[in-house]
Design a protein around this motif. Sequence first.
Motif, PDB file in Angstrom:
ATOM      1  N   VAL A 135       8.685  -5.661   5.526  1.00  0.00           N
ATOM      2  CA  VAL A 135       8.292  -4.251   5.451  1.00  0.00           C
ATOM      3  C   VAL A 135       8.626  -3.674   4.066  1.00  0.00           C
ATOM      4  CG1 VAL A 135       8.909  -1.972   6.341  1.00  0.00           C
ATOM      5  CG2 VAL A 135       8.344  -3.764   7.928  1.00  0.00           C
ATOM      6  N   LEU A 136       9.758  -4.081   3.539  1.00  0.00           N
ATOM      7  CA  LEU A 136      10.120  -3.603   2.188  1.00  0.00           C
ATOM      8  C   LEU A 136       9.066  -4.035   1.170  1.00  0.00           C
ATOM      9  CD1 LEU A 136      13.970  -4.331   2.133  1.00  0.00           C
ATOM     10  CD2 LEU A 136      12.919  -2.097   1.710  1.00  0.00           C
TER      11      LEU A 136
ATOM     12  N   LEU B  19      -1.713   2.248  -4.364  1.00  0.00           N
ATOM     13  CA  LEU B  19      -1.985   3.684  -4.459  1.00  0.00           C
ATOM     14  C   LEU B  19      -1.964   4.154  -5.901  1.00  0.00           C
ATOM     15  CD1 LEU B  19       0.170   5.441  -1.713  1.00  0.00           C
ATOM     16  CD2 LEU B  19      -2.300   5.123  -1.772  1.00  0.00           C
ATOM     17  N   GLN B  20      -1.148   3.468  -6.702  1.00  0.00           N
ATOM     18  CA  GLN B  20      -1.063   3.842  -8.109  1.00  0.00           C
ATOM     19  C   GLN B  20      -2.159   3.186  -8.944  1.00  0.00           C
ATOM     20  OE1 GLN B  20       2.909   3.348  -9.694  1.00  0.00           O
ATOM     21  NE2 GLN B  20       3.214   5.500  -9.202  1.00  0.00           N
ATOM     22  N   GLY B  21      -3.042   2.475  -8.291  1.00  0.00           N
ATOM     23  CA  GLY B  21      -4.169   1.892  -9.018  1.00  0.00           C
ATOM     24  C   GLY B  21      -3.879   0.512  -9.593  1.00  0.00           C
ATOM     25  N   PHE B  22      -2.776  -0.095  -9.178  1.00  0.00           N
ATOM     26  CA  PHE B  22      -2.479  -1.451  -9.673  1.00  0.00           C
ATOM     27  C   PHE B  22      -3.316  -2.480  -8.919  1.00  0.00           C
ATOM     28  CE2 PHE B  22       0.931   0.599 -11.707  1.00  0.00           C
ATOM     29  CZ  PHE B  22       1.534  -0.276 -12.589  1.00  0.00           C
ATOM     30  N   ASN B  23      -3.488  -3.618  -9.564  1.00  0.00           N
ATOM     31  CA  ASN B  23      -4.089  -4.770  -8.916  1.00  0.00           C
ATOM     32  C   ASN B  23      -2.901  -5.551  -8.368  1.00  0.00           C
ATOM     33  OD1 ASN B  23      -5.715  -6.867  -8.232  1.00  0.00           O
ATOM     34  ND2 ASN B  23      -6.019  -7.613 -10.320  1.00  0.00           N
ATOM     35  N   SER B  24      -2.652  -5.432  -7.076  1.00  0.00           N
ATOM     36  CA  SER B  24      -1.407  -5.996  -6.537  1.00  0.00           C
ATOM     37  C   SER B  24      -1.647  -7.197  -5.623  1.00  0.00           C
ATOM     38  CB  SER B  24      -0.642  -4.914  -5.763  1.00  0.00           C
ATOM     39  OG  SER B  24       0.538  -5.448  -5.214  1.00  0.00           O
ATOM     40  N   LYS B  25      -0.843  -8.204  -5.842  1.00  0.00           N
ATOM     41  CA  LYS B  25      -0.856  -9.400  -4.997  1.00  0.00           C
ATOM     42  C   LYS B  25       0.434  -9.390  -4.188  1.00  0.00           C
ATOM     43  CE  LYS B  25      -2.171 -13.793  -6.615  1.00  0.00           C
ATOM     44  NZ  LYS B  25      -3.122 -14.260  -5.630  1.00  0.00           N
ATOM     45  N   PHE B  26       0.329  -9.715  -2.916  1.00  0.00           N
ATOM     46  CA  PHE B  26       1.505  -9.665  -2.046  1.00  0.00           C
ATOM     47  C   PHE B  26       1.552 -10.942  -1.203  1.00  0.00           C
ATOM     48  CE2 PHE B  26       2.978  -7.476   2.170  1.00  0.00           C
ATOM     49  CZ  PHE B  26       4.181  -8.166   2.118  1.00  0.00           C
ATOM     50  N   ALA B  27       2.580 -11.741  -1.440  1.00  0.00           N
ATOM     51  CA  ALA B  27       2.669 -13.028  -0.754  1.00  0.00           C
ATOM     52  C   ALA B  27       3.827 -13.072   0.237  1.00  0.00           C
ATOM     53  CB  ALA B  27       2.845 -14.145  -1.779  1.00  0.00           C
ATOM     54  N   THR B  28       3.529 -13.674   1.383  1.00  0.00           N
ATOM     55  CA  THR B  28       4.584 -13.996   2.335  1.00  0.00           C
ATOM     56  C   THR B  28       4.195 -15.336   2.966  1.00  0.00           C
ATOM     57  OG1 THR B  28       5.933 -13.168   4.162  1.00  0.00           O
ATOM     58  CG2 THR B  28       3.573 -12.772   4.333  1.00  0.00           C
ATOM     59  N   GLY B  29       4.985 -15.823   3.889  1.00  0.00           N
ATOM     60  CA  GLY B  29       4.633 -17.090   4.520  1.00  0.00           C
ATOM     61  C   GLY B  29       5.829 -17.762   5.160  1.00  0.00           C
TER      62      GLY B  29
ATOM     63  N   SER C  42       0.795  -7.313  13.591  1.00  0.00           N
ATOM     64  CA  SER C  42       1.119  -6.210  14.511  1.00  0.00           C
ATOM     65  C   SER C  42       1.817  -5.065  13.787  1.00  0.00           C
ATOM     66  CB  SER C  42       2.064  -6.671  15.624  1.00  0.00           C
ATOM     67  OG  SER C  42       1.546  -7.789  16.247  1.00  0.00           O
ATOM     68  N   CYS C  43       2.512  -5.391  12.709  1.00  0.00           N
ATOM     69  CA  CYS C  43       3.269  -4.344  11.993  1.00  0.00           C
ATOM     70  C   CYS C  43       2.589  -3.932  10.691  1.00  0.00           C
ATOM     71  CB  CYS C  43       4.701  -4.810  11.746  1.00  0.00           C
ATOM     72  SG  CYS C  43       5.624  -4.962  13.265  1.00  0.00           S
ATOM     73  N   ASN C  44       1.311  -4.282  10.575  1.00  0.00           N
ATOM     74  CA  ASN C  44       0.535  -3.886   9.395  1.00  0.00           C
ATOM     75  C   ASN C  44       1.135  -4.345   8.076  1.00  0.00           C
ATOM     76  OD1 ASN C  44      -1.544  -2.511  10.829  1.00  0.00           O
ATOM     77  ND2 ASN C  44      -0.068  -0.886  11.246  1.00  0.00           N
ATOM     78  N   ILE C  45       1.617  -5.554   8.053  1.00  0.00           N
ATOM     79  CA  ILE C  45       2.098  -6.147   6.798  1.00  0.00           C
ATOM     80  C   ILE C  45       0.843  -6.671   6.088  1.00  0.00           C
ATOM     81  CG2 ILE C  45       3.590  -7.920   5.762  1.00  0.00           C
ATOM     82  CD1 ILE C  45       5.150  -5.763   7.351  1.00  0.00           C
ATOM     83  N   SER C  46       0.497  -6.007   4.996  1.00  0.00           N
ATOM     84  CA  SER C  46      -0.832  -6.237   4.404  1.00  0.00           C
ATOM     85  C   SER C  46      -0.797  -7.296   3.301  1.00  0.00           C
ATOM     86  CB  SER C  46      -1.374  -4.920   3.864  1.00  0.00           C
ATOM     87  OG  SER C  46      -0.429  -4.345   2.986  1.00  0.00           O
TER      88      SER C  46
END
Length: 594
Positions: free
Chosen positions: A72-73, A83-93, A129-133
Amino acid sequence: MRFPFLFATRGCRAVYRLHQKQFLSPVPPLWKHRSSAAVSTQLCKDDRSYYITTPIFYVNASPHLGHLYSAVLADCLHRYKLLQGFNSKFATGTDEHGLKIQQAAEAAGKDPLTFCTGVSKQFRHLFSSCNISYTDYIRTTEQRHREAVEDFWSVLWNKGLIYKGSYEGWYSTQDESFLMPSQVGDALDSLGKEIKVSLESGHKVEWMKEENYMFRLSAFQSQLLDWLKGNPQAVQPERFHQAVLKWLHEDLPDLSVSRQRSRLQWGIPVPGDDEQTIYVWLDALVNYLTVAGYPDKHNQWWHVARHVIGKDILKFHAIYWPAFLLGAGLPLPKVIHVHSHWTVGGKKMSKSLGNVVDPLERSQMFTADGMRYFLLRQGVPDSDCDYTDDKVAKLLNAELADSLGGLLNRCTAPALNPAQVYPSFCPQSFPRAHGGRAVREDYHMLDAVKKLPAVVEKHYETMHIYKALEAISACVRLTNGFVQRHTPWKLDRKNSEDERWVDTIIHISLECLRIYGTLLQPIVPETSNKLLSRLGVQPHERSWAALNFLARYQGMDCPFEGRALGSDSGVLFSRLEPHNADKQKPKKTKKSAN
Ligand code: MSP
């Protein structure tokens, strides 16, 4: 020829005995590593790319609350940057190799891959389920990862940073970690038998002695110190930065980076030596590079990498990982954001105590947004926090249902807002200089809300999310106070001056709500969407750039003024019964105009 090394540790005798067999090439010169880190800082200045990661989760057991917290963090930071207009990559696994997983699969009577696939799916299910995008979900059993690890290993090997030796010392399978004797203590197991445990985690340790490959960690001590001293923001919060500096002033023995295949089959074989399996932490850490596109296409993302981690895995991320990267000639992570742990009833969560909190069950009970809000509002990165269902219900009732939901309800209820619009702001009722119907506290409120985005931004940047939420919550209270102070429901709409004032009060309150809804999107995406939709704020009007609070007060046009509100889709956040939170489904509140 063999060169024996002895590593003396604080308050204990020499214990690590390392026999060096090969020395392929000298350690690369220091300046080489420094320049790569310096280049990365330079490159990042105007970059709009952002890359955030969670730790990859062990699949030996089902997800628990702490796992959801890490996710979540990171999700919050990712959404904020978008939201700030960045091109953001978000990895988990998921982290699927290693002895611990091998043993868990055996105990479950399953072949390791089937076992891993099952638990990995549970993590995915929890996260959706927790909207981790996340934008990438990596499993270390994937081929792309194996190729990245093999390449990374070969780079270190070719630079002479890995050599064949033998390791003798303590190992904790639960932590998949080597320990110094000073980190080990005595304890009794459940049958009353004396055992050795890790002082930090409490997990059982075993003495191991085997031939394997060693990484020249000791050669990086001074470069790591330089990096940390030159980048005081590299490990946050400060107390964890200090902890790493302290470790670096102690001994830093070379690190065993493989296990004998006879003991560990479940992992990636050492390139060119099928008798050895790559150490699970080296394997796991490389996931961050795999996702970035290593070995060919990682440049765009790799120099802007940020890791969110829990305090228990600090050493792996702030010492081993940077040393591996320095060795491979790659830039270091920009920031390692560290968080503390959740306890339950003041105790560490553990299966044996039976106090493990199931995050999926709780997110069904309190809603996904409810759990996200609670974890981020109550979780303090610097120190451990205690979880109880009662606390969750009380917090959500007070801040989401009553305070925020109540404010929205007041300002949009037909009794107060019969035209169902974003009404007009009247500059004579609320002039910039005093003299209208506004009082001193109202000006104070406007000032606080005007400054709020900058305050929230500062705290989001440093992952002090609870401070951002504290500031938002304080502003919501101020806006409720503003409405309460002027009791618009007592004013007479038939009197034109009163009507202008009522409209101005509602206009200001809706503007406040628009700001809160926009700033809360990374925390409670569903609730924010509901709130902003009710206000009639279109999806393209929800970015950081669109915040522009109370334009009419500044003498500018307000795009929302006169616009119809969105449709009413019910209570913003349903109240929960505090004492029966674990038994009861959310209960709807009665809507009221004041
Ligand atoms: N697989 C390793 C990470 C490898 S990253 C290259 C691992 N996995 S874990 O499943 O044990 O932990 C994942 C995350 O959950 C870590 O950030 C850890 O700190 C976090 N938490 C585990 N227990 C926790 C709490 N009780 N409270 C908060 N977070 C905790 O370590």
